[in-house]
Design a protein around this motif. Structure first.
Motif, PDB file in Angstrom:
ATOM      1  N   TRP A 122     -30.986  76.587  26.699  1.00 48.95           N
ATOM      2  CA  TRP A 122     -29.476  75.242  26.612  1.00 48.95           C
ATOM      3  C   TRP A 122     -29.011  74.952  27.336  1.00 48.95           C
ATOM      4  N   VAL A 123     -29.616  74.862  28.457  1.00 54.52           N
ATOM      5  CA  VAL A 123     -29.070  73.583  29.722  1.00 54.52           C
ATOM      6  C   VAL A 123     -29.912  72.595  29.101  1.00 54.52           C
ATOM      7  N   THR A 124     -29.319  71.887  29.128  1.00 50.03           N
ATOM      8  CA  THR A 124     -29.627  70.091  29.409  1.00 50.03           C
ATOM      9  C   THR A 124     -29.012  69.231  29.538  1.00 50.03           C
ATOM     10  N   GLY A 125     -29.492  68.143  30.077  1.00 52.47           N
ATOM     11  CA  GLY A 125     -28.718  66.425  30.857  1.00 52.47           C
ATOM     12  C   GLY A 125     -28.101  66.815  31.853  1.00 52.47           C
ATOM     13  N   GLN A 126     -28.093  68.221  32.763  1.00 49.70           N
ATOM     14  CA  GLN A 126     -27.367  68.519  33.769  1.00 49.70           C
ATOM     15  C   GLN A 126     -27.962  68.006  35.052  1.00 49.70           C
ATOM     16  N   TRP A 127     -27.155  67.613  36.464  1.00 46.31           N
ATOM     17  CA  TRP A 127     -27.506  68.033  37.495  1.00 46.31           C
ATOM     18  C   TRP A 127     -26.722  68.807  37.939  1.00 46.31           C
ATOM     19  N   ILE A 128     -28.075  69.254  38.788  1.00 51.05           N
ATOM     20  CA  ILE A 128     -27.939  70.818  39.780  1.00 51.05           C
ATOM     21  C   ILE A 128     -27.242  70.211  40.857  1.00 51.05           C
ATOM     22  N   ASP A 129     -25.881  70.972  41.694  1.00 55.04           N
ATOM     23  CA  ASP A 129     -26.282  70.802  42.923  1.00 55.04           C
ATOM     24  C   ASP A 129     -27.338  72.207  43.562  1.00 55.04           C
ATOM     25  N   ALA A 130     -28.074  71.601  44.740  1.00 54.49           N
ATOM     26  CA  ALA A 130     -28.735  72.387  45.245  1.00 54.49           C
ATOM     27  C   ALA A 130     -28.881  72.134  46.657  1.00 54.49           C
ATOM     28  N   THR A 131     -27.887  72.012  47.037  1.00 55.70           N
ATOM     29  CA  THR A 131     -26.877  71.611  48.690  1.00 55.70           C
ATOM     30  C   THR A 131     -26.601  72.617  49.300  1.00 55.70           C
ATOM     31  N   GLY A 132     -26.883  73.660  48.769  1.00 52.80           N
ATOM     32  CA  GLY A 132     -26.282  75.035  49.494  1.00 52.80           C
ATOM     33  C   GLY A 132     -24.758  75.051  49.289  1.00 52.80           C
ATOM     34  N   GLY A 133     -23.935  74.011  48.874  1.00 52.09           N
ATOM     35  CA  GLY A 133     -23.123  73.957  48.705  1.00 52.09           C
ATOM     36  C   GLY A 133     -22.045  73.048  50.168  1.00 52.09           C
TER      37      GLY A 133
END
Length: 252
Positions: free
Chosen positions: A237-248
């Motif tokens: 149910w997750v699509t079109g998303q930009w996942i921040d993987a910068t450790g905050g």
């Protein structure tokens, strides 16, 4: 039985770094992995050997990206070893020229866009006839597209900005087939491409770690864990998303 048992994945640029980490993790979850590489055949074979030693399946395929016909070459090599794909991970990229606007020449600019933006577009386009319904497309971008400007990396960041736009549009187009499309955006990761300035340099390491509230630098496995979630049914149910993987690192 793993969460990806029976699935086939393609990971571009999987002979080392983040791509290698993703290939190892998807294989550990049960997927059969196509380990794409450009020139480092030995590293790709080692990645395959590591996967096979753990009891999983993988095979290496070679294709230079950023040149005419690259997507067709890649998929021809894939088709010789597998029939159909469930997960496409567009990871392969070049760091691009390091310099301000006035220091970048047209050939350098064209190269970074050819590999980082054009190749994922056409690799995915060519792969759509092979990508099964309910599949996954995972694109690797960068936190630089949504953080304070680093003008020395302008060309690289621009090329990855194109990937962000690609993701949201493709997610809309492929949703009717149950295919999700998402972007992972890492910050600095301890990989070979960053080794020359990060490893063995305590000052650089400390300054980079301080960008994150967690006060450390990521390793490839931490990006791979996010990819594993996006590849699994848990992310359906997750699509079109930009996942921040910068450790905050983007927290203001």
């Amino acid at each position: 039985m793993g969460t990806l048992t029976g699935k086939t994945a393609l990971v571009t640029g999987a002979s080392r770094g983040i791509g290698q980490g993703i290939a190892l993790r998807l294989a550990a979850d049960g997927a059969r992995v196509a380990v794409h590489y450009n020139a480092n055949e030995d590293a790709a074979k080692q990645t395959v050997a590591t996967i096979e030693a753990a009891g999983a399946e993988a095979f290496a395929i070679q294709a230079e990206l950023g040149i005419p016909g690259d997507a067709r070459t890649l998929w021809a090599a894939f088709d010789a070893r597998a029939e159909g794909v469930d997960i496409i991970v567009n990871n392969a990229a070049v760091p691009g020229p390091y310099g301000h606007l006035g220091a970048i020449d047209p050939d350098e600019f064209d190269k970074v866009f050819a590999v980082n933006a054009k190749a994922p577009f056409f690799v995915t386009q060519e792969g759509l006839t092979r990508l099964r319904d309910g599949g996954r497309v995972i694109n690797i971008s960068t936190g630089l597209t949504r953080t304070a400007a680093m003008s020395e990396l302008i060309a690289y960041a621009m090329s990855k900005g194109a990937i962000d736009v690609f993701t949201v549009n493709l997610a809309k187009d492929l949703g009717t087939r149950g295919i999700t499309v998402n972007t992972i955006a890492p910050g600095v990761v301890d990989t070979d491409v960053n080794a020359t300035w990060l490893r063995g340099n305590d000052q650089a390491l400390a300054a980079t770690a301080a960008l994150s509230p967690l006060n450390r630098v990521a390793d490839p496995a931490e990006i791979a864990d996010i990819a594993a979630f996006l590849a699994s049914d848990d992310s359906r149910w997750v699509t079109g998303q930009w996942i921040d993987a910068t450790g905050g690192a983007l927290i203001i």
